[in-house]
Design a protein around this motif. Structure first.
Motif, PDB file in Angstrom:
ATOM      1  N   VAL A  74       0.853  -1.188   0.000  1.00  0.00           N
ATOM      2  CA  VAL A  74       0.000   0.000   0.000  1.00  0.00           C
ATOM      3  C   VAL A  74       0.886   1.234   0.000  1.00  0.00           C
ATOM      4  CG1 VAL A  74      -1.893   1.267   1.074  1.00  0.00           C
ATOM      5  CG2 VAL A  74      -1.821  -1.226   1.232  1.00  0.00           C
ATOM      6  N   GLU A  96      -2.071  -0.968  -3.818  1.00  0.00           N
ATOM      7  CA  GLU A  96      -3.152  -0.016  -3.508  1.00  0.00           C
ATOM      8  C   GLU A  96      -2.550   1.351  -3.194  1.00  0.00           C
ATOM      9  OE1 GLU A  96      -5.739  -1.446  -0.398  1.00  0.00           O
ATOM     10  OE2 GLU A  96      -6.287  -3.245  -1.523  1.00  0.00           O
ATOM     11  N   ASN A  97      -3.366   2.393  -3.286  1.00  0.00           N
ATOM     12  CA  ASN A  97      -2.980   3.716  -2.785  1.00  0.00           C
ATOM     13  C   ASN A  97      -4.037   4.163  -1.774  1.00  0.00           C
ATOM     14  OD1 ASN A  97      -5.107   4.368  -4.444  1.00  0.00           O
ATOM     15  ND2 ASN A  97      -4.074   6.031  -5.513  1.00  0.00           N
ATOM     16  N   THR A  98      -3.871   5.353  -1.228  1.00  0.00           N
ATOM     17  CA  THR A  98      -4.850   5.862  -0.248  1.00  0.00           C
ATOM     18  C   THR A  98      -5.321   7.243  -0.741  1.00  0.00           C
ATOM     19  OG1 THR A  98      -3.171   6.942   1.133  1.00  0.00           O
ATOM     20  CG2 THR A  98      -3.679   4.665   1.662  1.00  0.00           C
ATOM     21  N   PRO A  99      -6.131   7.274  -1.785  1.00  0.00           N
ATOM     22  CA  PRO A  99      -6.475   8.549  -2.418  1.00  0.00           C
ATOM     23  C   PRO A  99      -7.144   9.551  -1.482  1.00  0.00           C
ATOM     24  CG  PRO A  99      -7.899   6.770  -3.205  1.00  0.00           C
ATOM     25  CD  PRO A  99      -6.811   6.131  -2.405  1.00  0.00           C
ATOM     26  N   GLN A 101      -6.082  11.178   1.086  1.00  0.00           N
ATOM     27  CA  GLN A 101      -5.701  11.269   2.503  1.00  0.00           C
ATOM     28  C   GLN A 101      -4.679  12.367   2.790  1.00  0.00           C
ATOM     29  OE1 GLN A 101      -7.322   9.714   4.764  1.00  0.00           O
ATOM     30  NE2 GLN A 101      -8.387   8.133   3.622  1.00  0.00           N
ATOM     31  N   GLN A 289      -6.466  -0.651   5.281  1.00  0.00           N
ATOM     32  CA  GLN A 289      -6.637  -1.380   4.019  1.00  0.00           C
ATOM     33  C   GLN A 289      -5.951  -2.749   4.087  1.00  0.00           C
ATOM     34  OE1 GLN A 289      -6.739   2.847   1.698  1.00  0.00           O
ATOM     35  NE2 GLN A 289      -5.740   1.230   0.554  1.00  0.00           N
ATOM     36  N   THR A 299     -10.174  -5.488  -1.748  1.00  0.00           N
ATOM     37  CA  THR A 299      -9.159  -4.855  -2.609  1.00  0.00           C
ATOM     38  C   THR A 299      -9.738  -3.582  -3.241  1.00  0.00           C
ATOM     39  OG1 THR A 299      -9.864  -6.296  -4.416  1.00  0.00           O
ATOM     40  CG2 THR A 299      -7.914  -6.998  -3.187  1.00  0.00           C
ATOM     41  N   LYS A 300     -10.560  -2.887  -2.486  1.00  0.00           N
ATOM     42  CA  LYS A 300     -11.269  -1.700  -2.982  1.00  0.00           C
ATOM     43  C   LYS A 300     -10.331  -0.674  -3.625  1.00  0.00           C
ATOM     44  CE  LYS A 300     -14.347   1.924  -1.369  1.00  0.00           C
ATOM     45  NZ  LYS A 300     -14.745   2.643  -0.170  1.00  0.00           N
ATOM     46  N   PHE A 301      -9.154  -0.488  -3.062  1.00  0.00           N
ATOM     47  CA  PHE A 301      -8.266   0.564  -3.561  1.00  0.00           C
ATOM     48  C   PHE A 301      -7.144   0.034  -4.466  1.00  0.00           C
ATOM     49  CE2 PHE A 301     -10.275   2.311   0.233  1.00  0.00           C
ATOM     50  CZ  PHE A 301     -10.730   3.534  -0.259  1.00  0.00           C
ATOM     51  N   GLN A 302      -7.353  -1.172  -5.011  1.00  0.00           N
ATOM     52  CA  GLN A 302      -6.320  -1.754  -5.870  1.00  0.00           C
ATOM     53  C   GLN A 302      -6.134  -0.902  -7.139  1.00  0.00           C
ATOM     54  OE1 GLN A 302      -6.890  -5.879  -6.816  1.00  0.00           O
ATOM     55  NE2 GLN A 302      -4.939  -6.028  -7.937  1.00  0.00           N
ATOM     56  N   VAL A 303      -4.876  -0.679  -7.509  1.00  0.00           N
ATOM     57  CA  VAL A 303      -4.608   0.131  -8.719  1.00  0.00           C
ATOM     58  C   VAL A 303      -3.929  -0.681  -9.816  1.00  0.00           C
ATOM     59  CG1 VAL A 303      -4.490   2.358  -7.511  1.00  0.00           C
ATOM     60  CG2 VAL A 303      -2.411   0.958  -7.728  1.00  0.00           C
TER      61      VAL A 303
END
Ligand code: 3PG
Length: 305
Positions: A74, A96-99, A101, A289, A299-303
């Motif tokens: 992450v 993932e990232n943490t958009p 924040q 996450q 995996t909601k924030f998977q990029v």
């Protein structure tokens, strides 16, 4: 699971405590690698990590190959151009990232840098004010929206262009939506860059684009150095003595830019997201996450799908 926090540029101590607490409550063991100076330290630390939290740390194919047990990385932040997402995908590692924040922190720095610039780097001579100036925001994502909000407090007129964001969303925020990047540079006194570094955007801010700024124009970059065509910008600044370039990401050609005294400023190290609040928000989101990934397979924030 073993979770490695690998941050060459460390989080604030309070953020590390919050991240540790969150992960330990999720039943994980936390390993901290801060301020490492060579990639060997990172390669050794990833060897038995199941998950990682990173910032701008370079997660290359070599690092991923060394991380035999890794399941998730992450990036505590927005831009994930520092992670080899393709290689991670090949190795079934979720990225993932943490958009959002840390976006307020970056937006506040834009104004810190702008006031410093229009007051002539506090050299004692009369400068100018931001009130009434036209501010162009290139890309209306989380940072761009915060920039627009703060700009209103300064009494600036705000404009934005974003090829992926509908005009009505921009207008609903009280910002003039423009139909092209060229229009943004033509119409504004100051342009603030908030685009990610992608194959399409790399070196896209070139001579032709920046030369559209009117007399006394200011270009401010708190996004990525890769989006700037540095040789073009150097040539343009040599030709146009009215232009200023202000950045939070030291260019490769920093020494050459420094020759433009009074028209160039770079922070010594990227400072945009470097606040206790942003570190805490992004770091704890990353920890949550990771907990959700191991607990529920989320995996909601998977990029890197
Ligand atoms: C981001 O993409 O979130 C920002 O550029 C912050 O990067 P940093 O974590 O290296 O400060």
């Amino acid at each position: 699971m073993k979770v490695l926090i690998a941050t060459e540029k460390p989080f604030a101590a309070a953020a590390v405590e919050g991240i540790r607490k969150e992960l330990e409550e999720g039943g994980h063991e936390v390993v901290l690698l801060e301020k490492y100076t060579d990639s060997q330290a990172l390669l050794a630390a990833v060897a038995n990590a199941d998950a990682m939290i990173v910032r701008s740390d370079k997660i290359t194919a070599e690092v991923l190959h060394a991380a035999k047990q890794l399941k998730i990385v992450v990036r505590a932040g927005a831009g994930y151009d520092n992670v080899d997402c393709e290689e991670a995908k090949k190795q079934n590692v979720v990225v993932e990232n943490t958009p959002g924040q840390n976006s307020n922190a970056v937006a506040e720095l834009v104004f810190g840098l702008l006031v410093y610039t229009v007051r002539n780097f506090y050299n004692g001579k009369a400068g100018s004010e931001l009130k009434g100036k036209k501010l162009g925001i290139l890309a209306f994502g989380n940072v761009g929206r915060n920039v627009a909000r703060i700009a209103k407090g300064f009494g600036m007129e705000t404009f934005a262009y974003d090829e992926y964001c509908p005009a009505d969303v921009i207008e609903a925020a009280g910002v003039h939506a423009l139909t092209s990047r060229d229009e943004l540079f033509k119409q504004c006194d100051i342009v603030s860059l908030h685009i990610p570094a992608t194959p399409e955007t790399k070196q896209s801010i070139n001579y032709q684009v920046v030369n559209q700024l009117g007399k006394g124009g200011i270009l401010i970059n708190t996004a990525r150095k890769e989006i700037i065509n540095e040789p073009d910008l150097l040539r343009l600044m040599a030709e146009r003595e009215d232009l200023k370039y202000i950045t939070d990401i030291k260019p490769d050609a920093d020494a050459e830019f420094c020759k433009f005294e009074g028209r160039y400023f770079s922070t010594p190290k990227k400072m945009g997201a470097q606040t206790a609040e942003a570190n805490t928000n992004a770091g704890i989101a990353a920890a949550q996450q990771i907990n959700a990934f191991f607990k529920e397979g989320c995996t909601k924030f998977q990029v890197n799908k």
